[in-house]
Design a protein around this motif. Structure first.
Motif, short mmCIF file in Angstrom:
data_model
loop_
_atom_site.label_atom_id
_atom_site.label_comp_id
_atom_site.label_asym_id
_atom_site.label_seq_id
_atom_site.Cartn_x
_atom_site.Cartn_y
_atom_site.Cartn_z
N PHE A 61 52.01 -17.60 -94.55
CA PHE A 61 51.82 -16.31 -95.19
C PHE A 61 52.44 -16.27 -96.58
CE2 PHE A 61 51.88 -15.19 -90.59
CZ PHE A 61 50.51 -15.07 -90.50
N PHE A 90 55.65 -11.65 -83.86
CA PHE A 90 56.11 -10.86 -84.99
C PHE A 90 57.16 -9.85 -84.58
CE2 PHE A 90 52.20 -12.61 -86.38
CZ PHE A 90 52.29 -12.68 -87.76
N PHE A 96 47.39 -5.47 -81.43
CA PHE A 96 46.26 -4.71 -81.95
C PHE A 96 46.05 -3.48 -81.06
CE2 PHE A 96 44.77 -9.25 -82.89
CZ PHE A 96 45.58 -9.30 -84.02
N HIS A 98 43.76 -1.31 -80.87
CA HIS A 98 42.41 -0.97 -80.42
C HIS A 98 41.88 -1.97 -79.40
CE1 HIS A 98 42.18 -3.77 -83.74
NE2 HIS A 98 40.94 -4.07 -83.42
N TYR A 107 42.41 -13.04 -78.12
CA TYR A 107 41.90 -13.04 -79.50
C TYR A 107 41.88 -14.44 -80.11
CZ TYR A 107 41.29 -11.62 -84.35
OH TYR A 107 40.82 -11.47 -85.62
N SER B 305 51.30 -6.77 -90.73
CA SER B 305 51.52 -7.83 -89.75
C SER B 305 50.33 -7.99 -88.80
CB SER B 305 52.79 -7.55 -88.95
OG SER B 305 52.67 -6.36 -88.22
N HIS B 306 49.50 -6.94 -88.65
CA HIS B 306 48.36 -7.06 -87.74
C HIS B 306 47.37 -8.12 -88.22
CE1 HIS B 306 48.82 -2.97 -85.54
NE2 HIS B 306 49.90 -3.71 -85.52
N ARG B 308 48.09 -10.46 -90.35
CA ARG B 308 48.81 -11.74 -90.31
C ARG B 308 48.77 -12.33 -88.90
NH1 ARG B 308 54.26 -11.30 -93.93
NH2 ARG B 308 53.21 -11.63 -95.92
N ALA B 309 48.98 -11.46 -87.91
CA ALA B 309 48.95 -11.94 -86.53
C ALA B 309 47.59 -12.54 -86.23
CB ALA B 309 49.25 -10.79 -85.57
N ALA B 310 46.53 -11.87 -86.68
CA ALA B 310 45.18 -12.38 -86.44
C ALA B 310 45.01 -13.74 -87.11
CB ALA B 310 44.15 -11.39 -86.96
N ARG B 311 45.51 -13.85 -88.34
CA ARG B 311 45.40 -15.13 -89.06
C ARG B 311 46.17 -16.21 -88.31
NH1 ARG B 311 44.53 -14.74 -94.71
NH2 ARG B 311 44.29 -16.99 -94.58
N SER B 312 47.38 -15.87 -87.83
CA SER B 312 48.19 -16.89 -87.16
C SER B 312 47.50 -17.36 -85.88
CB SER B 312 49.58 -16.35 -86.84
OG SER B 312 49.56 -15.55 -85.68
N VAL B 324 40.26 -6.81 -86.93
CA VAL B 324 41.56 -6.18 -86.70
C VAL B 324 41.83 -5.01 -87.65
CG1 VAL B 324 44.05 -6.57 -86.81
CG2 VAL B 324 42.59 -8.23 -85.70
#
Lengths: 364, 409
Positions: A61, A90, A96, A98, A107, B305-306, B308-312, B324
């Protein structure tokens, strides 16, 4: 504890990393870190010390301003996060809202185009591991903090990454739950032979969970070693003060006899401490002594200093006594509550002392 | 852990508080409630009353009404008509009657005026057959069924006449009683046009506004601040000024045509002003902040962070955004779109100034019937239809928005 740290195999290597967001202030300076396969490495430090930035650079990141990161020899520092195959938990979980628990966990498999049936099977298995099978159809908003934490963990594990990063994952939980989850995370890490890089500012969490701890301050790794090493053999004053409690006595080095340094305190008292590389004759130095290494007695003994009891605090398993030395310095003495040692009264005159090996003469 | 004892005692304590205490939290809102009552509820009631009230015929022709139900009446009907008119003339009811009958039948106004000229006590005293002759002689329309149908239409002081008219039901007849084509005001087309323009503008503001809102919501530095300033800038100039500036930009010798000519994209100036294109362009510019601001507010609440979490977990930037970020932004998109759509339905000034005759929306006709034709009944009925239509369309959507906004609005 046995030292189960795996040998240095250069699994993940950060070399000469610097990171600056604005081009002038360095958040991370000259970071060199070699992470071993299967180890539990904790990055510990105060906020702003660069530990989270380091984690973000590992995850992809943030990109290092200079230096490089390799995983099994292959450079990854310019790779986007989705290509690195690193799991991440994190702070505040980032679930998420939703999606259901099962969708959240699945996911990472869905975006990898794993077949539906395979996703269901693996999600079911990992939810089993974190004891959440019954809640698969709930939404994150309907879960408790501890349950959310487990979902975040399951989500980071399900696509079977070899490296898992955790950014203060237990920070939002209460003490009991935190201790329980610390244990569970360790168990899971061992079972799956995960390489875990764990960021925390909670030193007890770091001491109890880690194979090795990297103490961060001011963008640098101050000390890297096992919990015992860090605790018992601090390399500098920052580490001594940051990890656990330490009494720090400042004085000028008047003599160095082999491993023993003599420090003259402000009031003229000379104390003895173990000399480290920081010690120079005539320069200032700080001697760090753990409260539990101090001995307190009503009668003077060899090398003891006279002191007056300022306060005595009963903490259940131990008694912490604050004593004032002749000068401006004061010390904290920890003694086991059940021991036959003296239970001092306020204002009482006592004598405190230590074995020279237990005091570390560090930088000023 | 056993919670039940304290839980029970809590339930027991939750008795009804005195009225004074329950009203307490509402008290600070009282001035606003009073304002709403005075300037929203009262005008709405007046509009409703105006739309339903139809008093002219029953006030002017109380006796003739009885004969009008079956088309052209017998001699007695004509006698009653003249007797009514004599009274109506004294009471000054002639003008309203003429106007109202014209709404119902082509030539109705002229027929009333012509008859009023000869209707007096002397004529009223003659025998019915002679009266009939005199009346039909004043204007032949009186011998045809159309005008009698129109009188029957207005028999009650309250009617759905204007509402039917506003809903596009043919209310006007030719003198011989056939439905007259009211070609100028095809309200069905006007409603459809209003909805289509509003949907287009809403869609365009969402498409243009979404990336803008995303950048504003996710950038922390100068870029975000500058962009939000640019979004809010139009709010500081009046709607009229903004619309007028579009005239400057789009007119034949305007900025846009100059640029097109200079760029060689067109050989001669294009007719840009007074078109559907100009209308939509200006409306999009005006509505953009309304669509964007709710989006920004919702997007700001989505933790970075959502994504980012998806990317990770292996999702690419686009995939992470779509799966997301976007689903969590939907309540904001819906809120912005709803706001813009409802506001667009009522647009008047902008289409009137930069649109052509074929681009006018319902509000334009409400204004025209109010100010020019003084047909307040129809204007009110059109307003009611607009309000009802907007409510029917917006209500389900706003319920969705409120349910998903988790108290952000």
């Amino acid at each position: 504890m046995l030292d189960r740290t795996p040998p240095d195999d250069g699994h993940v290597v950060l070399s000469s990393i610097t990171k600056s967001y604005d081009g002038s202030t360095l958040v991370v300076r000259d970071l060199n870190l070699s992470i071993r396969k299967g180890e539990f490495l904790t990055l510990l430090g105060p906020s702003g010390s660069g530990k989270t930035t380091t984690l973000m650079m590992l995850a992809g990141f943030e990109y290092p301003s200079t230096g490089q990161i390799t995983i099994d020899g292959a450079p990854v520092h310019t790779m986007p996060p989705e290509k690195r195959n690193i799991g991440m938990v994190f702070q505040n979980y980032a679930l998420f809202p939703h999606m259901t628990v099962a969708e959240n966990v699945g996911y990472g498999l869905k975006v990898r185009r794993v077949p539906r049936a395979e996703i269901d099977r693996r999600v079911g298995a990992v939810l089993e591991t974190v004891h959440l099978s019954a809640l698969a159809d709930r939404r994150p908003g309907q879960l408790s903090g501890g349950q959310q934490q487990r979902v975040a963990l399951a989500r980071a594990l399900v696509f079977e990454p070899s490296i898992v990063l955790m950014d203060e994952p237990l920070g939002a939980l209460d003490k009991k739950l935190r201790e329980h989850l610390q244990f569970e995370i360790r168990q899971i890490a061992q079972r799956y032979n995960l390489t875990v890089v764990y960021v925390t500012h909670d030193q007890y969490e770091a001491l109890t969970m880690s194979d090795r701890i990297a103490i961060f301050n001011d963008g640098r790794v101050q000390q890297l070693g096992s919990a015992e090493e860090i605790y018992a053999r601090p390399v500098n004053r920052f580490v001594a003060e940051f990890v656990g409690d330490n009494n720090c006595l400042k004085g000028r080095v008047t003599a160095i006899e082999g491993e023993i340094a003599h420090l003259r305190l402000q009031d003229g008292t000379v104390i003895r401490a173990r000399a480290t590389g920081h010690v120079q004759l005539g320069a200032l130095s700080t001697a760090a002594i753990r409260p539990e290494a101090l001995r307190m007695d009503a009668a003077p003994f060899a090398g003891s200093l006279a002191a007056t009891v300022r306060d005595s605090i009963f903490c259940g398993d131990q008694i912490r006594t604050v004593v004032d030395l002749a000068g401006t310095e004061s010390l904290v003495v920890k003694s086991a509550a059940h021991s036959a040692a003296i239970h001092p009264e306020k204002g009482q005159c006592v004598h405190v002392g230590w074995a020279w090996e237990d005091a570390w003469a560090l930088d000023a | 852990m056993n919670l039940s004892p304290s839980a029970t005692s809590q339930t027991a304590r939750r008795q009804k508080a005195p009225l004074r205490h329950r009203l307490g939290p509402v008290l600070p809102a009282l001035p606003m409630l009073a304002f709403l009552a005075l300037f929203l509820v009262v005008p709405l009631a007046i509009i409703g009353k105006t739309a339903l009230s139809d008093p002219e015929v029953s006030a002017a022709l109380p006796q003739a009404l009885a004969y009008a139900a079956d088309g052209v009446p017998d001699d007695a009907g004509f006698a009653a008509l003249v007797a009514d008119l004599v009274e109506a003339k004294k009471a000054g009811l002639m003008r309203p009657l003429a106007r109202r009958l014209e709404y119902g039948v082509a030539g109705g106004s002229a027929a009333v005026t012509d008859l009023a000229r000869i209707a007096d006590a002397e004529l009223a005293a003659q025998d019915p057959a002679a009266i009939r002759l005199a009346v039909t002689g004043s204007n032949p329309i009186w011998s045809q069924p159309g005008i009698w149908q129109a009188i029957d239409q207005g028999a009650a002081p309250w009617s759905l006449f204007y509402l039917k008219w506003a809903l596009g039901v043919p209310v006007k007849a030719t003198p011989d009683g056939q439905p007259a084509s009211d070609g100028i005001h095809d309200f069905g087309t006007i409603y459809l046009r209003t909805i289509v323009i509003s949907l287009l503008v809403t869609g365009l503001t969402v498409v243009i506004g979404y990336p803008l809102a995303y950048v504003v919501a996710t950038s922390s530095g100068m870029i975000g601040k500058v962009l939000i300033f640019l979004v809010l800038l139009p709010f500081w100039t009046s709607l009229l000024v903004r619309t007028m500036s579009w005239i400057v930009v789009l007119q034949k010798n305007g900025v846009m045509n100059d640029l097109l000519l200079a760029g060689g994209l067109t050989a001669e100036p294009l007719p840009l002003l007074y078109t559907r294109f100009a209308t939509i362009l200006a409306m999009v510019q005006i509505q953009l902040p309304f669509t964007v601001l709710p989006m920004i507010s919702v997007m700001r609440a989505i933790p970075p962070s959502h994504v980012r979490a998806a990317r990770s977990m292996g999702a690419g930037p686009v995939s992470a955004h779509v799966s997301v970020f976007m689903p969590q932004a939907v309540p904001g998109i819906a809120a912005g779109a709803l706001l813009t759509f409802v506001l667009c339905l009522g647009f008047y000034l902008t289409p009137a100034l930069v649109g052509g005759p074929g681009d006018q929306m319902v509000s334009f006709f409400i204004a025209r019937f109010t100010n020019e034709q003084l047909n307040w009944g129809l204007a009110s009925a059109l307003s009611l239809v607009l309000i009802a239509g907007a409510t029917v369309i917006a209500l389900p959507l706003s319920r969705y928005v409120f349910r998903h906004s988790s108290g952000r609005f």
